[in-house]
Design a protein around this motif. Structure first.
Motif, PDB file in Angstrom:
ATOM      1  N   GLY A   1       0.821  -1.207   0.000  1.00 32.36           N
ATOM      2  CA  GLY A   1       0.000   0.000   0.000  1.00 32.36           C
ATOM      3  C   GLY A   1       0.853   1.254   0.000  1.00 32.36           C
ATOM      4  N   SER A   2       1.909   1.255   0.826  1.00 30.09           N
ATOM      5  CA  SER A   2       2.813   2.402   0.867  1.00 30.09           C
ATOM      6  C   SER A   2       3.478   2.630  -0.483  1.00 30.09           C
ATOM      7  CB  SER A   2       3.874   2.177   1.948  1.00 30.09           C
ATOM      8  OG  SER A   2       4.782   3.240   1.995  1.00 30.09           O
ATOM      9  N   ALA A   3       3.890   1.524  -1.126  1.00 29.44           N
ATOM     10  CA  ALA A   3       4.538   1.637  -2.431  1.00 29.44           C
ATOM     11  C   ALA A   3       3.592   2.239  -3.461  1.00 29.44           C
ATOM     12  CB  ALA A   3       5.011   0.259  -2.891  1.00 29.44           C
ATOM     13  N   LEU A   4       2.394   1.673  -3.553  1.00 27.70           N
ATOM     14  CA  LEU A   4       1.443   2.157  -4.556  1.00 27.70           C
ATOM     15  C   LEU A   4       0.942   3.560  -4.223  1.00 27.70           C
ATOM     16  CD1 LEU A   4      -0.627  -1.072  -5.306  1.00 27.70           C
ATOM     17  CD2 LEU A   4       1.290  -0.108  -6.580  1.00 27.70           C
ATOM     18  N   GLY A   5       0.710   3.808  -2.938  1.00 25.32           N
ATOM     19  CA  GLY A   5       0.254   5.140  -2.542  1.00 25.32           C
ATOM     20  C   GLY A   5       1.285   6.201  -2.853  1.00 25.32           C
ATOM     21  N   SER A   6       2.568   5.918  -2.549  1.00 26.96           N
ATOM     22  CA  SER A   6       3.639   6.879  -2.823  1.00 26.96           C
ATOM     23  C   SER A   6       3.814   7.100  -4.322  1.00 26.96           C
ATOM     24  CB  SER A   6       4.957   6.379  -2.222  1.00 26.96           C
ATOM     25  OG  SER A   6       4.890   6.303  -0.826  1.00 26.96           O
ATOM     26  N   ALA A   7       3.817   5.999  -5.081  1.00 23.94           N
ATOM     27  CA  ALA A   7       4.028   6.111  -6.521  1.00 23.94           C
ATOM     28  C   ALA A   7       2.882   6.865  -7.198  1.00 23.94           C
ATOM     29  CB  ALA A   7       4.192   4.722  -7.138  1.00 23.94           C
ATOM     30  N   ALA A   8       1.640   6.512  -6.843  1.00 22.10           N
ATOM     31  CA  ALA A   8       0.480   7.196  -7.444  1.00 22.10           C
ATOM     32  C   ALA A   8       0.447   8.658  -7.044  1.00 22.10           C
ATOM     33  CB  ALA A   8      -0.808   6.487  -7.012  1.00 22.10           C
ATOM     34  N   ALA A   9       0.760   8.932  -5.781  1.00 24.27           N
ATOM     35  CA  ALA A   9       0.773  10.322  -5.324  1.00 24.27           C
ATOM     36  C   ALA A   9       1.856  11.112  -6.047  1.00 24.27           C
ATOM     37  CB  ALA A   9       0.992  10.375  -3.815  1.00 24.27           C
ATOM     38  N   GLY A  10       3.049  10.523  -6.188  1.00 24.10           N
ATOM     39  CA  GLY A  10       4.126  11.218  -6.887  1.00 24.10           C
ATOM     40  C   GLY A  10       3.770  11.533  -8.325  1.00 24.10           C
ATOM     41  N   PHE A  11       3.114  10.580  -8.999  1.00 30.06           N
ATOM     42  CA  PHE A  11       2.708  10.808 -10.395  1.00 30.06           C
ATOM     43  C   PHE A  11       1.711  11.953 -10.496  1.00 30.06           C
ATOM     44  CE2 PHE A  11      -0.195  10.013 -13.953  1.00 30.06           C
ATOM     45  CZ  PHE A  11       0.696   9.913 -15.009  1.00 30.06           C
ATOM     46  N   LEU A  12       0.694  11.944  -9.629  1.00 28.01           N
ATOM     47  CA  LEU A  12      -0.323  12.994  -9.703  1.00 28.01           C
ATOM     48  C   LEU A  12       0.206  14.345  -9.227  1.00 28.01           C
ATOM     49  CD1 LEU A  12      -3.709  11.314  -8.693  1.00 28.01           C
ATOM     50  CD2 LEU A  12      -2.800  11.829 -10.944  1.00 28.01           C
ATOM     51  N   ILE A  13       1.183  14.339  -8.327  1.00 26.17           N
ATOM     52  CA  ILE A  13       1.799  15.615  -7.920  1.00 26.17           C
ATOM     53  C   ILE A  13       2.496  16.255  -9.107  1.00 26.17           C
ATOM     54  CG2 ILE A  13       3.701  16.601  -6.555  1.00 26.17           C
ATOM     55  CD1 ILE A  13       2.943  14.570  -4.349  1.00 26.17           C
ATOM     56  N   ASP A  14       3.221  15.449  -9.885  1.00 20.26           N
ATOM     57  CA  ASP A  14       3.921  15.984 -11.061  1.00 20.26           C
ATOM     58  C   ASP A  14       2.949  16.544 -12.089  1.00 20.26           C
ATOM     59  OD1 ASP A  14       6.438  15.478 -10.080  1.00 20.26           O
ATOM     60  OD2 ASP A  14       6.716  13.601 -11.182  1.00 20.26           O
ATOM     61  N   HIS A  15       1.723  16.004 -12.162  1.00 23.52           N
ATOM     62  CA  HIS A  15       0.776  16.411 -13.200  1.00 23.52           C
ATOM     63  C   HIS A  15      -0.346  17.315 -12.698  1.00 23.52           C
ATOM     64  CE1 HIS A  15       2.778  12.958 -15.107  1.00 23.52           C
ATOM     65  NE2 HIS A  15       2.406  13.481 -16.256  1.00 23.52           N
ATOM     66  N   ASN A  16      -0.706  17.222 -11.422  1.00 19.78           N
ATOM     67  CA  ASN A  16      -1.847  17.976 -10.905  1.00 19.78           C
ATOM     68  C   ASN A  16      -1.545  18.789  -9.654  1.00 19.78           C
ATOM     69  OD1 ASN A  16      -3.044  15.087 -11.997  1.00 19.78           O
ATOM     70  ND2 ASN A  16      -4.283  16.823 -12.650  1.00 19.78           N
ATOM     71  N   GLY A  17      -0.301  18.797  -9.213  1.00 21.37           N
ATOM     72  CA  GLY A  17       0.035  19.519  -7.998  1.00 21.37           C
ATOM     73  C   GLY A  17      -0.256  18.681  -6.762  1.00 21.37           C
TER      74      GLY A  17
END
Length: 401
Positions: free
Chosen positions: A338-354
């Motif tokens: 969960g931590s892996a997927l949560g961090s990765a998904a959050a990082g991707f959306l931060i780069d694209h949506n803030g």
């Protein structure tokens, strides 16, 4: 609070809680330390999120395996081996200036060699206290571990911003060695021998309460990891605001855990506690400023330790002692994936949506984390008036004729 004072008066309890907290303290620092360091080196939160994901995947793969090894080789040999390898890999991330691929490989090694302190100590607990004390002990443990998340982000942010991002990692490695040695030499660790499990590897995961705890833990920690990334992205790493917000998040969990220790665990307990985390996080995405996040994440945090205490209790009461360490290993694996997927998904959306994108991810994880225990209520043991300790290992006895 008398239940807690009685617990701490039990010989060895205060000592082992403190030692395991110090041994696990680096893992309250490393996610943020890796995030800050790799982002500074590569200039991308997405790449930093991949390194965090690699660490978590390594931990997820190793969790049940190293936990089971403790029943084969003993607790101390496994802890010595994993602490040594993990320290070398983590130190290399701090000192080696490399490309993303090298960081990912080192992060996987660091994750694979994470010392299984948490499964070890939660297997030892039932041998130190009676069954009536076990639920308050799990609550105290879940609450006390929030000290890691209160101080860890603050210390990491301060060291990274005032001295250098690599020093945040190196300080965590120093604690890993010191805390690991302290925990390993405790007499309680040497006194408990985990029986070798007679079941095939992974069979314990088929038990519905263990699966329920694993899935909900996956969703809970995935949401928390996304919140952490979102807070860092909101405030950046040039000030201490992110560390303070994450500390407030953990203070809420500490308060919630201590307040819920005496509440009986019924079949709706997990769903209700997850709902608190979801509501606070859902509100947070609309208040992306210091005070807005401080208040909403304080509310969200008040459900985290109580939910974790329920996870520990339903696992402990549903498996035999020889399977306890592996069961906790699988629950830890769920949390780390969960931590892996949560961090990765959050990082991707931060780069694209803030930074708001990270809170969208967190909200999705935690909404599912609220729904799953409600749908899986029939798999949730009703522990009101029941003993929480693991089932004894029994086998047929041959009687001579």
């Amino acid at each position: 609070m008398s239940a807690y004072s009685n617990l701490l008066a039990t010989p060895g309890v205060g000592r082992i809680i403190t030692a395991q907290l110090v041994a696990r303290f680096p893992f309250g620092m490393l996610s943020l330390a890796f995030l800050l360091h790799v982002e500074q080196v590569t200039g991308s939160y997405g790449k930093a999120g991949l390194v965090l994901a690699a660490t978590s995947i390594g931990q997820a793969v190793a969790g049940p395996l190293t936990s089971r090894w403790m029943g084969v080789w003993g607790i101390r040999p496994v802890l010595i081996l994993t602490t040594t390898v993990c320290t070398i890999a983590g130190t290399s991330i701090a000192l080696v200036h490399a490309n993303l691929g090298v960081y990912v490989i080192l992060a996987i090694i660091c994750g694979l060699s994470t010392p299984p302190v948490q499964p070890a100590v939660r297997t030892i607990y039932p041998k130190m206290v009676n069954s009536k004390q076990l639920t308050p002990l799990f609550s105290l443990d879940a609450s006390a571990q929030e000290i890691i998340w209160v101080l860890g982000p603050v210390i990491t942010t301060f060291i990274a911003t005032q001295i250098g991002t690599q020093w945040g990692i190196l300080f965590a490695m120093t604690l890993l060695v010191g805390g690991g040695i302290w925990f390993i030499v405790l007499p309680e660790v040497g006194r408990v021998r985990i029986p070798r499990s007679k079941r095939k590897f992974g069979v314990v995961l088929r038990r519905p309460p263990v699966m329920l705890a694993t899935v909900v833990g996956f969703l809970l920690i995935g949401g928390v990891a996304a919140v952490e990334a979102g807070v860092v992205a909101t405030f950046g790493h040039d000030g201490i605001e992110a560390g303070l917000i994450l500390a407030i998040f953990s203070i809420g969990s500490l308060v919630g855990g201590l307040s819920s220790g005496g509440i009986p665990i019924g079949p709706w307990a997990l769903g209700r506690r997850m709902a608190v985390v979801f509501v606070g996080t859902a509100l947070a995405m609309f208040f992306l400023n210091f005070w807005g996040l401080a208040i909403t994440l304080l509310i969200a945090g008040m459900g985290i330790a109580p939910a974790l205490a329920v996870l520990f209790a339903i696992v402990s009461s549903s498996v035999k002692f020889s399977d306890t360490a592996e069961a906790y290993g699988w629950v830890g694996t769920g949390q780390l994936i969960g931590s892996a997927l949560g961090s990765a998904a959050a990082g991707f959306l931060i780069d694209h949506n803030g930074s708001q994108g990270a809170f969208w991810v967190a909200g999705a994880f935690l909404l599912l984390g609220t729904i799953v225990p409600l749908l899986g209520k029939r798999w949730h043991p009703d522990l009101r008036g029941r003993e929480v300790g693991p089932m004894p290992d029994t086998e047929p006895i041959r009687i001579p004729s």
